[in-house]
Write an enzyme that holds these catalytic residues in place. Structure first.
Site, short mmCIF file in Angstrom:
data_model
loop_
_atom_site.label_atom_id
_atom_site.label_comp_id
_atom_site.label_asym_id
_atom_site.label_seq_id
_atom_site.Cartn_x
_atom_site.Cartn_y
_atom_site.Cartn_z
N LEU A 1 27.31 45.32 36.95
CA LEU A 1 26.56 44.07 37.19
C LEU A 1 25.11 44.37 36.83
CD1 LEU A 1 27.82 42.82 40.69
CD2 LEU A 1 28.07 41.61 38.51
N ASP A 2 24.40 43.35 36.35
CA ASP A 2 22.97 43.53 36.04
C ASP A 2 22.20 43.88 37.31
OD1 ASP A 2 23.53 42.85 33.46
OD2 ASP A 2 22.84 40.77 33.66
N LEU A 3 21.02 44.45 37.10
CA LEU A 3 20.17 44.90 38.21
C LEU A 3 19.99 43.82 39.27
CD1 LEU A 3 18.33 47.32 39.07
CD2 LEU A 3 16.45 46.12 37.93
#
Ligand code: URA
Length: 238
Positions: free
Chosen positions: A105-107
């Site tokens: 998942l993105d930051l």
């Protein structure tokens, strides 16, 4: 991470720093056990979960591990990172050996993150061929309408990868929120798809991967082991 499958003679030779010829002697002298059974041949196949004993000494013994984490914003989906706290840092008290993330998942995204040491399992979950559905709740800066659902279902040309995205399902929840279901996972895919409408994603939360749903009892940053049913819901393909 690739599954660590290979021959037992290669493993023993490396582990004990001995030539393969000596491994054959160990086998001939019945001194090598695989999962409690005598090894009969140097080309016997093993993997990272095989229990291997030599002359009564356990050389490898590892339990399979499967975790779900409720990922908070600002935590990086990685095993190590110089700048940010990692998903693995949050798994307090857990043996980190061979742990890796099944689907990043993105930051700034939140939600379901699956972490395991079983590469066969994570590959089955993430392989594009298996088209496992990932469901996200997305909050947008600007209002959305049904034209988005049409465009998501049709697919979008991604210049960088040279592909058209697979049909994705978008269900409008409210003026600024939608559920998006993807059967693939290209880099920043959801942000890029809403980007086509110049509509920035302000929050992105993964609710499920395949049949595994984020446990509502987990607060941000909390984790738990997967149940047997959750683990078995992933069909291994090799
Ligand atoms: N798509 C994105 O753009 N970001 C994620 O974290 C997951 C899917």
């Amino acid at each position: 991470m690739a599954s660590k499958r290979g021959r037992i003679d290669t493993f023993i030779a490396k582990k004990l720093q001995i030539p393969k010829k000596s491994v054959r002697s160990l086998i001939a002298n019945q001194q090598l056990l695989l999962n409690g059974d005598m090894v009969m041949s140097p080309d016997t196949q093993i993997d990272e979960f095989s229990v291997i004993e030599c002359q009564g000494l356990v050389l490898q013994q590892r339990q399979r591990a499967y975790w779900m984490l409720h990922k908070p914003q600002g935590v990086v989906s990685a095993t190590v990172d110089e700048q940010h706290q990692t998903a693995l840092d949050l798994l307090k008290g857990v043996d980190k050996d061979l742990l890796h993330i099944a689907g990043r998942l993105d930051l700034n995204s939140t939600g379901l993150l699956l972490i395991t040491n079983d590469a066969r399992w994570s590959q089955a979950l993430m392989s594009p061929d298996n088209k496992v559905t990932k469901r996200y709740l997305v909050t947008l800066a600007n209002p959305i309408d049904e034209t988005y659902a049409v465009a998501f279902a049709k697919g979008m040309w991604f210049e960088y990868e040279g592909i058209t995205t697979q049909a994705a399902k978008l269900t409008i929840v409210s003026r600024h929120q939608a559920i998006v279901e993807l059967n693939e996972g290209k880099y920043h895919q959801i942000k890029r798809m809403f980007g086509r409408f110049n509509n920035p994603v302000v929050a992105l939360h993964r609710e499920s991967i395949g049949q595994i749903e984020l446990d509502n009892n987990l607060q941000l940053g909390e984790f738990r082991a997967l149940s047997v049913d959750e683990i078995d819901s992933v069909k291994l393909t090799f």
